[in-house]
Scaffold this motif. Structure first.
Motif: not given
Length: 397
Positions: A72-88, A136-144
C-alpha cells in the motif's frame, strides 16, 4: 487512529475466521483456505496482492505452501508488516472453534499470531481509508511454516529475492507480552543417530549396543554444556537465568525395538540456542568438530540438521524502535520495555539484509501454544492502532 474504533467488530470477526481454519504445522493441510480468506479481505480493502506457490524440493511435505505479498503506497521506501499464518498443532479440535469470554478471544492461534495478522491488515485499511499520503509504502508479507523454521516461507522469499526489498524497517506481531522484542537467539537444532548392531540379548556380545554408544555422545556434550551455559547475553531478558546461552540435550530421544534385542540405532536431538553475541558458524563448527572426534574414536553416527538460524539484535534507540515505542506509549499510556526473544524469531531474515526489525504483538507468550490459548480483545484493537501510527509516522517524515 479513529478509524480503528469503527472497525472493531470487523477485526474480531475476521480474527475468529482465521482461528477457525486449522493451519496446523505440521502438516499444513489447510493453508490454502487460510490464504484465500486473507486474499479476499485484502481485495475488500482495495489492495492488490500476489500469492506465491512455494515448491517442495525435498519431497518431505507434499502439501502446498503459499506466501502472500501486498503493498500500500508508492515509492521505494518500504516498512514491512510481517507475520505467519501457521500454528502449532492443537491439543484438541475445539481450539478451532473460537469463543469470547470475559473480554478474551480463545482458540489456537489467537495469541500466536492470527490476532496480530488481523491487526496489521486493519492498520493498513485505516491508513488507506484515512487518505494519508505516504512517502513510501507498507509491504505486507504473510508466510507459512514459521513454526518449523521457515524453509518454505521466509527463507524461500529470501532465496528468491522477494523479501525485504527497499526496506526501512519491519514490524511483526509475535506474542511479546507487552514488550518489544529487539533481539533473538539463533539456533542449530540437530538429530543425532548413533549406529549399532542388533543381536539377541543372550548373544549380546555379537552385537553393538547403540544405546551405550549414544550415552558416550551425550556425555561428551555434557562436558561442553557447562562452558556454553556460562555465557550471558548483554541484551535485556528476565529472569537472570534466561541470559545464559543454551544447549538442550535429548529434547526427543528414541531407539531400539524390544527389551531383549541389542538396539541397532538410537537417536536424540540437540538444540543449541545462540545469544546475539555469539557467531553461528563458530558454534556450529564447535559441535561438528566434537562429532568428528567421536567418529574417530569409533562411534558411528549420522547428523541431521533440523533447523538453523542466526541470532540478531537491534539497539533500543534506533529510529524505528523509538517510533514504535512512542506509538505504544500514546495508546497504552506507558513506555514498553525492550527484551530479547527467548527463542528464534523471523526478524533474522530481515536483519541479514540490514533492515531494522522489531516484534510487538497483542498476545501473551505464556499462553501461546497451550491448551487455553487466548488474546485480550482490546489489545488487538490497540495493536492495530499502534501499527497504523508507527507506519504513518515513519512514512510521512
Amino acid at each position: 487512529m479513529e478509524k480503528i474504533s469503527s472497525y472493531q467488530s470487523e477485526i474480531l470477526d475476521f480474527t475468529k475466521r482465521l482461528i477457525s481454519i486449522p493451519t496446523e504445522n505440521p502438516l499444513g493441510t489447510s493453508y490454502k483456505a487460510c490464504v484465500d480468506i486473507i486474499a479476499k479481505k485484502l481485495h475488500e480493502i482495495g489492495l492488490d496482492y500476489t500469492i506465491i506457490d512455494v515448491p517442495d524440493i525435498t519431497d518431505r511435505n507434499p502439501f502446498p505452501r503459499y506466501c502472500l505479498l501486498s503493498f500500500n503506497g508508492k515509492g521505494k521506501r518500504t516498512l514491512y508488516f510481517h507475520g505467519h499464518y501457521d500454528v502449532v498443532p492443537a491439543q484438541n479440535d475445539t481450539q478451532f472453534r473460537p469463543y469470547v469470554e470475559d473480554g478474551k478471544l480463545y482458540g489456537r492461534g489467537s495469541s500466536d499470531m492470527k490476532s496480530g495478522l488481523a491487526a496489521m491488515i486493519y492498520a493498513i485499511k485505516a491508513i488507506k481509508e484515512s487518505n494519508i499520503e505516504l512517502n513510501g509504502r507498507i509491504g505486507l508479507v504473510i508466510v507459512p511454516d514459521e513454526e518449523t523454521g521457515g524453509a518454505r516461507g521466509s527463507q524461500y522469499l529470501v532465496e528468491t529475492g522477494l523479501l525485504g526489498k527497499d526496506g526501512i524497517g519491519m514490524l511483526m506481531p509475535e506474542p511479546t507480552s507487552g514488550m518489544i522484542w529487539n533481539a533473538n537467539r539463533g539456533a542449530i537444532s540437530l538429530r543425532i543417530t548413533v549406529k549399532g548392531k542388533p543381536a539377541h540379548v543372550g548373544l549380546h556380545y555379537q552385537g553393538v549396543n547403540a544405546f551405550e554408544r549414544m550415552l558416550v555422545v551425550a556425555n561428551a556434550l555434557l562436558e561442553v554444556k557447562a562452558d556454553i551455559e556460562s555465557r550471558k547475553t548483554d541484551f535485556k531478558i528476565e529472569p537472570e537465568a534466561a541470559r545464559r546461552s543454551i544447549l538442550l540435550i535429548g529434547g526427543r530421544s528414541e531407539g531400539g525395538t524390544n527389551f531383549n534385542i541389542t538396539p541397532a540405532e538410537c537417536s536424540f536431538t540437540v538444540d543449541r540456542r545462540i545469544n546475539p553475541e555469539e557467531d553461528l558458524e563458530t558454534e556450529k563448527k564447535s559441535l561438528f568438530d566434537l562429532f568428528d572426534k567421536l567418529r574417530r574414536d569409533g562411534i558411528d553416527l549420522d547428523i541431521e540438521i533440523l533447523q538453523e538460524g542466526r541470532s540478531t539484535g537491534f539497539p533500543e534507540d534506533h529510529p524505528v524502535a523509538k517510533t514504535l515505542a512512542d506509538s505504544v506509549k500514546l495508546i497504552i499510556g506507558r513506555i514498553p520495555s525492550f527484551e530479547m526473544c527467548p527463542g528464534l524469531l523471523e526478524i533474522r531474515f530481515y536483519a541479514q539484509q540490514g533492515i531494522p526489525s522489531f516484534a510487538y504483538g497483542p498476545g501473551l507468550l505464556s499462553v501461546s501454544h497451550g491448551p487455553n490459548e487466548f488474546v485480550k480483545i482490546k489489545k488487538i484493537y490497540n495493536c492495530a492502532t499502534i501499527y497504523a501510527l508507527t507506519a504513518a509516522q515513519l512514512l510521512t517524515s
